[in-house]
Design an enzyme around this catalytic site. Structure first.
Site, short mmCIF file in Angstrom:
data_model
loop_
_atom_site.label_atom_id
_atom_site.label_comp_id
_atom_site.label_asym_id
_atom_site.label_seq_id
_atom_site.Cartn_x
_atom_site.Cartn_y
_atom_site.Cartn_z
N HIS A 72 0.23 24.98 26.07
CA HIS A 72 -0.77 23.98 25.61
C HIS A 72 -1.24 23.16 26.81
O HIS A 72 -0.44 22.59 27.54
CB HIS A 72 -0.15 23.05 24.56
CG HIS A 72 -0.16 23.64 23.18
ND1 HIS A 72 -0.19 22.86 22.04
CD2 HIS A 72 -0.16 24.92 22.77
CE1 HIS A 72 -0.21 23.65 20.98
NE2 HIS A 72 -0.19 24.91 21.38
N TYR A 200 -1.41 13.83 17.32
CA TYR A 200 -0.62 12.62 17.09
C TYR A 200 -1.58 11.62 16.41
O TYR A 200 -2.56 11.20 17.02
CB TYR A 200 -0.12 12.03 18.40
CG TYR A 200 0.97 12.85 19.06
CD1 TYR A 200 0.67 13.93 19.89
CD2 TYR A 200 2.32 12.54 18.84
CE1 TYR A 200 1.68 14.68 20.49
CE2 TYR A 200 3.33 13.30 19.44
CZ TYR A 200 3.01 14.35 20.26
OH TYR A 200 4.00 15.10 20.85
N PRO A 292 11.49 10.87 18.52
CA PRO A 292 10.89 12.18 18.84
C PRO A 292 9.41 12.13 19.24
O PRO A 292 8.86 13.13 19.66
CB PRO A 292 11.06 12.98 17.54
CG PRO A 292 11.16 11.94 16.48
CD PRO A 292 11.83 10.76 17.09
N LYS A 296 10.93 14.18 23.99
CA LYS A 296 11.73 14.07 25.21
C LYS A 296 13.20 14.40 25.00
O LYS A 296 13.97 14.38 25.96
CB LYS A 296 11.61 12.66 25.80
CG LYS A 296 10.24 12.37 26.38
CD LYS A 296 9.91 13.28 27.54
CE LYS A 296 8.41 13.34 27.81
NZ LYS A 296 8.01 14.61 28.40
N TYR A 384 4.16 12.96 29.59
CA TYR A 384 4.30 13.95 28.52
C TYR A 384 4.70 15.33 29.09
O TYR A 384 5.60 15.98 28.55
CB TYR A 384 2.99 14.09 27.74
CG TYR A 384 3.15 14.79 26.40
CD1 TYR A 384 3.11 16.18 26.31
CD2 TYR A 384 3.39 14.07 25.23
CE1 TYR A 384 3.29 16.83 25.10
CE2 TYR A 384 3.55 14.71 24.02
CZ TYR A 384 3.50 16.09 23.95
OH TYR A 384 3.69 16.74 22.75
#
Ligand code: APR
Ligand code: PHB
Length: 389
Positions: A72, A200, A292, A296, A384
């Site tokens: 991704h 998200y 979550p 990580k 990220y």
């Protein structure tokens, strides 16, 4: 019995460490409380940082991930009517791999069995002895028969509820914790993902996440009360709530179906210091927990494993204990950065019960800054995709 390293815990941390040590000629025995099938039955996150992918390749278990994983380049963030993408590849040159933790664990178990390394399942009543001496050992029982395993070092990879962290005297341990006033209700469904990247989504009704495992297996989450139970939520209620929180274009195209797994995870931030006591080294969830939101958990366990594995190789190959002596300090330096990012992203995207109108305005301002400022996006992207080891 004797081995060089006793690894307590046959989850991703313990298995990855065991495989890396084996490939460097270091003997380790894994003690796992449950059975292999029980461990593989756990549904966990599915985002791998480049560092984790490289460790899996180094451990010789990257092939299926390369075949079946999805690279991704970025993710979508939405907040109310606002929606934008964060392009990791453009901003950092890095990407992430979507490949379920269950599959990572399965690949590690298959590799361990193929390598003939010893894993003791259903190891009960594990007790660590003499961690602060140069002759540590572990006792445990299997089917009621008491056993003893002498070793040089012990890797505590037994998760948040394990025995390792609690073996370190309270007078030496400092624990930091933040418990969030909500949970995540997650489902797995054999339906095509609603979007080709993760979404998200923050909304007036709470947070939601659209994720995936493969082209016909989707993973969705909605923020729920910390007091909710999975049985409180019918599939229909879940899908209706998810549609009310994600962007309209996805709500209109979402393919729903029966949940094949439904669970609620509490959210907490937790760190214990130090991550070493004598010849006991804590790794992964045994030492730290993250909400979550930033994906990580596994990826921070991976950097612990990286530091410990290199320290042990340096000790056995070069008779140099510098890496082991630096382990706790180096691991914690990266752990705290992952804790900060996970706390930041959780605070930004969720509805807190005690949130004031001003707090809501701060969230909106932060989202608008993230949407419009490339530097803000770069900071988010760097965290990220994973900070350097
Ligand atoms: N004795 C032996 N094994 C134990 C004991 C014990 N006393 N206590 C726990 N275990 C085992 C558990 O059954 C589990 O299989 O230790 C393992 C710990 O695995 P995880 O909890 O998965 O922790 P870790 O390997 O550090 O992986 C971290 O996995 O669980 C996710 O969210 C977590 O993504 C993170 C990653
Ligand atoms: C998941 O796919 O389970 C997942 C993905 C990203 C997260 C958390 C969970 O931040």
């Amino acid at each position: 019995m004797r081995t060089q390293i006793v690894i307590i815990g046959g989850g991703p941390s313990g298995l990855l460490l065991g495989q890396l040590l084996h490939r460097n000629g270091i003997d380790a025995v894994v003690l796992e409380r449950q059975t292999r099938d029980y461990v593989l039955g756990r549904i966990r996150a599915g985002i791998l940082e480049t560092g984790m992918c490289n460790l899996l390749r180094e451990a010789g278990v990257g092939a299926r991930m390369e075949r079946e994983g999805f690279v991704h380049d970025g993710t979508v963030v939405s907040f109310g009517d606002t929606r934008f993408g964060i392009n990791f590849r453009e901003l950092t040159g890095e990407t992430v791999m979507v490949y379920g933790q269950t599959e990572v664990t399965r690949d590690l178990y298959d590799a361990r069995e193929a390598s003939g390394c010893k894993t003791i399942f259903r190891a009960g009543n594990v007790i660590i002895h003499g961690a602060d001496t140069d002759k540590p050992y572990v006792t445990f029982d299997v089917e009621g028969v008491g056993q003893r395993l002498d070793c040089d070092f012990i890797a505590g990879c037994d998760g948040f509820h394990g025995v390792s962290r609690k073996t370190i005297p309270e007078s030496i341990r400092t624990e930091y914790e933040k418990v969030y006033p909500f949970g995540w209700l997650g489902i797995l469904s054999e339906t095509p993902p609603v979007h080709d990247e993760l979404i998200y989504a923050g909304s007036e009704r709470g947070f939601a996440l659209c994720s995936m495992r493969n082209a016909n297996l989707s993973r969705y989450y909605v923020q729920c009360s910390a007091h909710d139970k999975p049985e409180d939520w019918s599939d229909d209620a879940f899908w209706e709530e998810l549609k009310r929180r994600i962007p309209q274009q996805e709500a209109d195209t979402l393919v729903t179906g029966p949940s094949i797994e439904k669970s609620i995870a509490p959210l907490r931030s937790f760190v214990t210091e130090p991550m070493r006591w004598g010849r006991l080294f804590l790794c992964g969830d045994a030492a730290h927990i993250v909400p979550p939101t930033g994906a990580k958990g596994l990826n921070t366990a991976a950097s612990d494993v990286y530091y410990l594995y290199h320290g042990l190789v340096q000790f056995y190959h070069d008779k140099d204990s510098h890496g082991l002596d630096q382990y706790s300090q180096k691991a914690l330096a990266r752990v705290w950065k992952a804790e900060r990012f996970s706390w930041w992203f959780t605070s930004l995207m969720h509805n807190f019960p005690d949130r004031t109108a001003f707090d809501r305005k701060m969230q909106e301002a932060e989202i608008e800054f993230l949407r419009t400022n490339e530097t803000a996006q770069k900071v988010m992207a760097q965290n990220y995709v994973g900070l350097a080891y």
